[in-house]
Design a protein around this motif. Structure first.
Motif, PDB file in Angstrom:
ATOM      1  N   ALA A 171       0.832  -1.208   0.000  1.00 47.15           N
ATOM      2  CA  ALA A 171       0.000   0.000   0.000  1.00 47.15           C
ATOM      3  C   ALA A 171       0.866   1.256   0.000  1.00 47.15           C
ATOM      4  N   GLY A 172       1.958   1.230   0.745  1.00 48.01           N
ATOM      5  CA  GLY A 172       2.864   2.379   0.760  1.00 48.01           C
ATOM      6  C   GLY A 172       3.511   2.617  -0.586  1.00 48.01           C
ATOM      7  N   LEU A 173       3.921   1.546  -1.256  1.00 46.68           N
ATOM      8  CA  LEU A 173       4.534   1.711  -2.574  1.00 46.68           C
ATOM      9  C   LEU A 173       3.526   2.180  -3.614  1.00 46.68           C
ATOM     10  N   SER A 174       2.292   1.699  -3.523  1.00 47.03           N
ATOM     11  CA  SER A 174       1.290   2.164  -4.484  1.00 47.03           C
ATOM     12  C   SER A 174       0.938   3.633  -4.247  1.00 47.03           C
ATOM     13  N   LEU A 175       0.898   4.054  -2.988  1.00 50.17           N
ATOM     14  CA  LEU A 175       0.681   5.476  -2.707  1.00 50.17           C
ATOM     15  C   LEU A 175       1.850   6.325  -3.185  1.00 50.17           C
ATOM     16  N   MET A 176       3.059   5.796  -3.050  1.00 49.96           N
ATOM     17  CA  MET A 176       4.223   6.541  -3.517  1.00 49.96           C
ATOM     18  C   MET A 176       4.198   6.701  -5.032  1.00 49.96           C
ATOM     19  N   VAL A 177       3.803   5.656  -5.745  1.00 52.54           N
ATOM     20  CA  VAL A 177       3.716   5.746  -7.202  1.00 52.54           C
ATOM     21  C   VAL A 177       2.632   6.736  -7.611  1.00 52.54           C
ATOM     22  N   ALA A 178       1.489   6.696  -6.937  1.00 53.34           N
ATOM     23  CA  ALA A 178       0.403   7.625  -7.271  1.00 53.34           C
ATOM     24  C   ALA A 178       0.801   9.072  -6.983  1.00 53.34           C
ATOM     25  N   LEU A 179       1.456   9.307  -5.852  1.00 50.84           N
ATOM     26  CA  LEU A 179       1.874  10.669  -5.520  1.00 50.84           C
ATOM     27  C   LEU A 179       2.987  11.162  -6.430  1.00 50.84           C
ATOM     28  N   SER A 180       3.893  10.277  -6.807  1.00 53.48           N
ATOM     29  CA  SER A 180       4.966  10.715  -7.700  1.00 53.48           C
ATOM     30  C   SER A 180       4.446  10.981  -9.109  1.00 53.48           C
ATOM     31  N   ARG A 181       3.376  10.315  -9.507  1.00 50.91           N
ATOM     32  CA  ARG A 181       2.783  10.614 -10.816  1.00 50.91           C
ATOM     33  C   ARG A 181       2.031  11.939 -10.807  1.00 50.91           C
ATOM     34  N   THR A 182       1.362  12.248  -9.708  1.00 49.07           N
ATOM     35  CA  THR A 182       0.602  13.501  -9.671  1.00 49.07           C
ATOM     36  C   THR A 182       1.491  14.708  -9.407  1.00 49.07           C
TER      37      THR A 182
END
Length: 98
Positions: free
Chosen positions: A73-84
């Protein structure tokens, strides 16, 4: 105090120190959280093996599963935040700006 307990305590404090000092990238903070969870997991396993409480040993698998879910979950949030935000810097991820 046994050497295992000393190593576990030093890993735990190293994780806390890493969170306090390395707040530049989100990935380094997530890795420090993983170090905290792994040190707690090893401490719980060591404590249960010393007390010979075999009935509660299945809780270790639950804790390990939850820590793996937390990591994903932390890695998926990091990917989503880095994309936005086009960066993984913590300073660029202020929620109040949006």
């Amino acid at each position: 105090m046994s050497s295992y307990l000393t190593i576990i305590i030093s890993f735990f404090y190293l994780g806390i120190l890493g969170i306090l000092l390395n707040r530049l990238h989100l990935l380094s903070i997530l890795l420090c959280f993983e170090l905290l969870l792994i040190s707690l997991f090893i401490w719980i396993c060591n404590t249960l093996f010393k007390t010979f409480n075999n009935l509660i040993l299945s809780n270790n698998l639950i804790l390990l599963t939850l820590s793996a879910c937390e990591a994903s979950a932390g890695l998926s949030l990091m990917v989503a935040l880095s994309r936005t935000h086009n960066s993984d810097l913590v300073s660029s991820m202020n929620i109040l700006q949006q």
